[in-house]
Design a protein around this motif. Sequence first.
Motif, PDB file in Angstrom:
ATOM      1  N   LYS A 277      -4.477   9.928  -2.435  1.00 31.56           N
ATOM      2  CA  LYS A 277      -5.201   9.430  -3.612  1.00 31.56           C
ATOM      3  C   LYS A 277      -4.908   7.970  -3.935  1.00 31.56           C
ATOM      4  CE  LYS A 277      -5.340  14.000  -5.825  1.00 31.56           C
ATOM      5  NZ  LYS A 277      -4.962  14.779  -7.036  1.00 31.56           N
ATOM      6  N   GLY A 278      -3.955   7.360  -3.244  1.00 33.04           N
ATOM      7  CA  GLY A 278      -3.577   5.987  -3.554  1.00 33.04           C
ATOM      8  C   GLY A 278      -2.563   5.925  -4.677  1.00 33.04           C
ATOM      9  N   TRP A 279      -2.554   4.795  -5.390  1.00 30.04           N
ATOM     10  CA  TRP A 279      -1.657   4.649  -6.533  1.00 30.04           C
ATOM     11  C   TRP A 279      -2.290   5.313  -7.753  1.00 30.04           C
ATOM     12  CZ3 TRP A 279       3.177   3.220  -5.862  1.00 30.04           C
ATOM     13  CH2 TRP A 279       3.510   2.401  -4.777  1.00 30.04           C
ATOM     14  N   ILE A 280      -1.615   6.309  -8.335  1.00 28.96           N
ATOM     15  CA  ILE A 280      -2.155   7.016  -9.495  1.00 28.96           C
ATOM     16  C   ILE A 280      -1.112   7.059 -10.603  1.00 28.96           C
ATOM     17  CG2 ILE A 280      -3.739   8.439  -8.140  1.00 28.96           C
ATOM     18  CD1 ILE A 280      -1.717  10.739  -8.350  1.00 28.96           C
ATOM     19  N   GLN A 281      -1.567   6.977 -11.851  1.00 28.17           N
ATOM     20  CA  GLN A 281      -0.645   7.027 -12.976  1.00 28.17           C
ATOM     21  C   GLN A 281       0.057   8.385 -13.046  1.00 28.17           C
ATOM     22  OE1 GLN A 281      -2.766   5.957 -16.581  1.00 28.17           O
ATOM     23  NE2 GLN A 281      -2.086   3.826 -16.389  1.00 28.17           N
TER      24      GLN A 281
ATOM     25  N   ASP B 261       7.331   1.461 -21.779  1.00 34.66           N
ATOM     26  CA  ASP B 261       5.947   1.351 -22.234  1.00 34.66           C
ATOM     27  C   ASP B 261       4.964   1.418 -21.071  1.00 34.66           C
ATOM     28  OD1 ASP B 261       6.751   1.112 -24.872  1.00 34.66           O
ATOM     29  OD2 ASP B 261       6.860  -1.079 -24.770  1.00 34.66           O
ATOM     30  N   GLU B 262       5.312   0.828 -19.966  1.00 33.85           N
ATOM     31  CA  GLU B 262       4.411   0.796 -18.814  1.00 33.85           C
ATOM     32  C   GLU B 262       4.399   2.151 -18.104  1.00 33.85           C
ATOM     33  OE1 GLU B 262       3.960  -1.460 -14.459  1.00 33.85           O
ATOM     34  OE2 GLU B 262       5.604  -1.983 -15.827  1.00 33.85           O
ATOM     35  N   ILE B 263       3.213   2.694 -17.870  1.00 34.02           N
ATOM     36  CA  ILE B 263       3.105   3.963 -17.162  1.00 34.02           C
ATOM     37  C   ILE B 263       3.283   3.714 -15.671  1.00 34.02           C
ATOM     38  CG2 ILE B 263       1.613   5.915 -16.608  1.00 34.02           C
ATOM     39  CD1 ILE B 263       0.224   5.497 -19.278  1.00 34.02           C
ATOM     40  N   PRO B 264       4.248   4.372 -15.027  1.00 31.82           N
ATOM     41  CA  PRO B 264       4.442   4.162 -13.589  1.00 31.82           C
ATOM     42  C   PRO B 264       3.243   4.663 -12.786  1.00 31.82           C
ATOM     43  CG  PRO B 264       6.302   5.326 -14.591  1.00 31.82           C
ATOM     44  CD  PRO B 264       5.196   5.349 -15.589  1.00 31.82           C
ATOM     45  N   GLU B 265       3.120   4.166 -11.564  1.00 33.08           N
ATOM     46  CA  GLU B 265       2.070   4.636 -10.671  1.00 33.08           C
ATOM     47  C   GLU B 265       2.711   5.249  -9.429  1.00 33.08           C
ATOM     48  OE1 GLU B 265      -0.632   1.296 -10.148  1.00 33.08           O
ATOM     49  OE2 GLU B 265      -1.887   2.152 -11.727  1.00 33.08           O
ATOM     50  N   LEU B 266       2.287   6.459  -9.119  1.00 35.57           N
ATOM     51  CA  LEU B 266       2.841   7.227  -8.013  1.00 35.57           C
ATOM     52  C   LEU B 266       2.138   6.882  -6.713  1.00 35.57           C
ATOM     53  CD1 LEU B 266       4.527   9.741  -6.923  1.00 35.57           C
ATOM     54  CD2 LEU B 266       2.500  11.107  -7.505  1.00 35.57           C
TER      55      LEU B 266
ATOM     56  N   ASN C 177       0.857  -1.185   0.000  1.00 34.22           N
ATOM     57  CA  ASN C 177       0.000   0.000   0.000  1.00 34.22           C
ATOM     58  C   ASN C 177       0.897   1.240   0.000  1.00 34.22           C
ATOM     59  OD1 ASN C 177       0.551   0.887   2.790  1.00 34.22           O
ATOM     60  ND2 ASN C 177      -0.662  -0.890   3.419  1.00 34.22           N
ATOM     61  N   VAL C 178       0.320   2.395  -0.291  1.00 36.27           N
ATOM     62  CA  VAL C 178       1.155   3.579  -0.509  1.00 36.27           C
ATOM     63  C   VAL C 178       1.901   3.995   0.755  1.00 36.27           C
ATOM     64  CG1 VAL C 178      -0.176   4.434  -2.457  1.00 36.27           C
ATOM     65  CG2 VAL C 178      -0.830   5.113  -0.152  1.00 36.27           C
ATOM     66  N   GLN C 179       1.292   3.841   1.911  1.00 36.39           N
ATOM     67  CA  GLN C 179       1.978   4.223   3.143  1.00 36.39           C
ATOM     68  C   GLN C 179       3.177   3.330   3.393  1.00 36.39           C
ATOM     69  OE1 GLN C 179       1.270   7.031   5.526  1.00 36.39           O
ATOM     70  NE2 GLN C 179       3.410   6.367   5.551  1.00 36.39           N
ATOM     71  N   THR C 180       3.020   2.037   3.114  1.00 37.75           N
ATOM     72  CA  THR C 180       4.154   1.121   3.282  1.00 37.75           C
ATOM     73  C   THR C 180       5.298   1.498   2.353  1.00 37.75           C
ATOM     74  OG1 THR C 180       2.704  -0.703   3.965  1.00 37.75           O
ATOM     75  CG2 THR C 180       4.880  -1.292   3.110  1.00 37.75           C
TER      76      THR C 180
END
Length: 336
Positions: free
Chosen positions: A153-157, A143-148, A87-90
């Motif tokens: 907001k969680g994982w976002i492109q 090619d793969e769009i990373p996720e921030l 998860n994003v916090q981890t």
Amino acid sequence: MADLHSTFTEFDGTIRLPSQKKDTLRGSRNSIRKDIKKYFDEKRDKHTVSFKGQGSYMMNTTIKPISSEYDLDDGVYIFGKEEDRPNVQTAHNWIFNAVKNRTSSESLDKNTCVRVIYKSDYHVDLPIYYKTDNSNDEYALDDEIPELAHLSKGWIQSDPYAFKKWFDEQAKSRSQLKRIVRYLKAWSDKKQNDNFSLRFPSGMVFTILASNYLVENERDDISLLETLKSIQSNIDNTRFNFASYECFRPTVDKNENLLDRYSADTTKSNFLNALDSFIKSGEQAIELQSKKDACAKWQKHLGNRFPCLSINEDKSNSSARVFSSPDQLSFDNKSA
């Protein structure tokens, strides 16, 4: 007409990131990268990590701030299987723990990054991305769009490196573009340093606007003025019927209007009024005969670092022209 091209290029040399500071920032960035790699080597079995530089440092549009800190952005890319995505916090915790002892200042865990603070006037922001396709080429566009990892907001492109590559293409055949971006950033820095409650658009917005509406000229003063006028005619819908207060990303997310963040009535009017005032001063400066008088017009918007003292001319050339309708800034009543 006063030709201040050489004054502008001298100003560019004053505000741009000095080579010594650039080396310092690069050294700190590399030390942080070593800390993070060591943490993953020792504590993460299912994940690897790599890095991609991003932001103004990589695009060579960083300016020396008047009173704030230098900011360097370095993307941290975590690679692993989809089922092993934290998860994003981890993800933030991993990076925070890896760098928390890098400096004597306490690191910060922010919404979009972990920040490492250096007391010598700069900080390094570490936005965190997750990918399943591991590429060891720091300079490749995958090619793969990373996720921030965004804490709210969680994982976002998000793909800031793609933006950097886009800007590289924009500047490839237009050497003047980076200087114009730095002038716009210096203007924004000066205005916000004068009034800390004033909110101007981000450096990314100015970078996109300059790229989209650049008017090239052999003189930087004319190029800046014509670029400002082109920007205004496209985004100032309070003065131009066919303008739209919009600035879209050229990369992911292409549907995001970055000026939406600055659309509150006061914020928008302050920015557009300041833009109009800057243009009127520039028009007056271009028409003046005296370089010193013209320089003073530009200096009101670009600050005391704009090198008017270096101009030498006969006092008899000083303009006595009077402008019947001096432009005004609505938020501070200063003349143009």
